[in-house]
Design a protein around this motif. Structure first.
Motif, PDB file in Angstrom:
ATOM      1  N   PHE A  32      -5.076   0.917   4.756  1.00  0.00           N
ATOM      2  CA  PHE A  32      -4.707   1.400   4.079  1.00  0.00           C
ATOM      3  C   PHE A  32      -4.915   2.352   2.857  1.00  0.00           C
ATOM      4  N   GLY A  33      -6.134   2.641   3.021  1.00  0.00           N
ATOM      5  CA  GLY A  33      -6.657   3.370   2.183  1.00  0.00           C
ATOM      6  C   GLY A  33      -6.810   2.852   0.815  1.00  0.00           C
ATOM      7  N   MET A  34      -7.292   1.175   0.783  1.00  0.00           N
ATOM      8  CA  MET A  34      -7.270   1.024  -0.535  1.00  0.00           C
ATOM      9  C   MET A  34      -8.807   0.843  -0.875  1.00  0.00           C
ATOM     10  N   ALA A  35      -8.672   0.582  -2.227  1.00  0.00           N
ATOM     11  CA  ALA A  35     -10.751   0.116  -2.164  1.00  0.00           C
ATOM     12  C   ALA A  35     -10.002  -1.357  -2.919  1.00  0.00           C
ATOM     13  N   ALA A  66       0.896  -0.913   0.124  1.00  0.00           N
ATOM     14  CA  ALA A  66      -0.174   0.139   0.016  1.00  0.00           C
ATOM     15  C   ALA A  66       0.640   0.863  -0.090  1.00  0.00           C
ATOM     16  N   ASP A  67       1.926   1.420   1.234  1.00  0.00           N
ATOM     17  CA  ASP A  67       3.055   2.761   0.421  1.00  0.00           C
ATOM     18  C   ASP A  67       3.725   2.624  -0.565  1.00  0.00           C
ATOM     19  N   THR A  92      -6.288   1.048  -7.844  1.00  0.00           N
ATOM     20  CA  THR A  92      -5.512  -0.039  -7.256  1.00  0.00           C
ATOM     21  C   THR A  92      -6.947  -0.132  -6.559  1.00  0.00           C
ATOM     22  N   TYR A  93      -7.068  -2.113  -6.404  1.00  0.00           N
ATOM     23  CA  TYR A  93      -7.682  -2.937  -5.576  1.00  0.00           C
ATOM     24  C   TYR A  93      -7.477  -3.732  -5.251  1.00  0.00           C
ATOM     25  N   ALA A  94      -7.760  -4.559  -3.936  1.00  0.00           N
ATOM     26  CA  ALA A  94      -7.048  -5.304  -3.368  1.00  0.00           C
ATOM     27  C   ALA A  94      -8.363  -6.455  -3.962  1.00  0.00           C
ATOM     28  N   GLU A 116     -14.457  -8.754   7.327  1.00  0.00           N
ATOM     29  CA  GLU A 116     -13.563  -7.880   8.388  1.00  0.00           C
ATOM     30  C   GLU A 116     -12.337  -7.701   7.785  1.00  0.00           C
ATOM     31  N   ALA A 117     -11.381  -8.391   6.426  1.00  0.00           N
ATOM     32  CA  ALA A 117     -10.731  -8.298   5.540  1.00  0.00           C
ATOM     33  C   ALA A 117     -10.523  -6.852   4.758  1.00  0.00           C
ATOM     34  N   ALA A 118     -12.154  -6.857   4.389  1.00  0.00           N
ATOM     35  CA  ALA A 118     -12.261  -6.169   2.982  1.00  0.00           C
ATOM     36  C   ALA A 118     -12.062  -4.251   4.692  1.00  0.00           C
ATOM     37  N   LYS A 119     -13.243  -4.369   5.398  1.00  0.00           N
ATOM     38  CA  LYS A 119     -12.823  -3.222   5.915  1.00  0.00           C
ATOM     39  C   LYS A 119     -11.689  -2.827   6.496  1.00  0.00           C
ATOM     40  N   ALA A 120     -10.612  -3.649   6.879  1.00  0.00           N
ATOM     41  CA  ALA A 120      -9.808  -3.525   7.758  1.00  0.00           C
ATOM     42  C   ALA A 120      -8.568  -2.869   6.251  1.00  0.00           C
TER      43      ALA A 120
END
Length: 228
Positions: free
Chosen positions: A156-159, A121-122, A131-133, A147-151
């Motif tokens: 990390f501010g990542m969609a 992310a950094d 960018t998408y996880a 829970e992982a998606a919310k975290a």
């Protein structure tokens, strides 16, 4: 030509598996696709060596040749290029990210993967690229993925891609024979997940989803080939 980069500074997250499946799905749907293997382990290229089908084209390329490779791909009419990058290689990841129209960051919904995602992310945040996880190896039951998606978004501010890939045996078994889950088990859940992900990705990069779906209905899927 559109370019998609699969990037993660952590190994073992399913990056190459996802790259192979997306490249093959787009090729099967009628888009001329090139899979560029930038990882020194050349796992995608080795998969291609075991594959009977000619396409998608796979090239193992040194990171220093990425620019020239993309130029050549465009000149030869490639519609989509998928970049499979190496973990623990910031320079290669940045070069791939800069060249990409869309960046996908595979991640398993585990505490170790979430901790490791900080580096990725950094590395990517300041580029301001879409960018998408992509959550991978998601269990059929439980709330861990939610829970992982919310975290990921909060920390990390990542969609996060709205589509997830489950824990499917087909994703691993198919690779032994140089196939994908869609070819190994066409009616299986893994194949359905990849089809849905391909349509979502095509929308993100401005490719015609309706045209791809129309082409898919006309494509004859190869019969299942058992691994030796």
């Amino acid at each position: 030509m559109r370019t998609i980069a699969l990037i993660s500074q952590k190994g073992g997250v399913g990056k190459t598996t996802l790259a192979i499946h997306l490249a093959t799905a787009f090729e099967t749907a009628g888009s001329q696709t090139l899979l560029v293997d930038l990882d020194p382990q050349t796992s995608a290229a080795e998969w291609k060596d075991a594959r009977q089908a000619e396409r998608p084209y796979v090239m193992a390329v040194p990171p220093s040749r990425l620019g020239k490779t993309l130029e050549a791909a465009k000149e030869h009419g490639a519609e989509l290029v998928v970049l499979d990058t190496a973990p623990h290689s910031e320079g290669t990841a940045l070069d791939a990210a800069r060249a990409a129209d869309l960046i996908l960051v595979p991640c398993q919904p585990s505490i170790m993967d979430l901790r490791a995602m900080r580096k990725t992310a950094d590395l990517l945040n300041y580029l301001k690229k879409p960018t998408y996880a992509v959550l991978n190896e998601v269990a059929a039951q439980g709330t861990v993925a939610d829970e992982a998606a919310k975290a990921i978004t909060a920390q990390f501010g990542m969609a996060v891609c709205p589509l997830r890939l489950g824990q499917r045996v087909a994703f691993n078994r198919c690779l032994l024979a140089g196939q994908t889950a869609q070819e190994y088990e066409p009616a299986g859940k893994a194949a359905q997940e990849i089809d849905s992900l391909m349509q979502w990705v095509s929308a993100q990069v401005g490719m015609s989803t309706s045209a791809l779906v129309k082409k898919l209905t006309k494509v004859k899927v190869p019969k299942k080939v058992e691994a030796a």
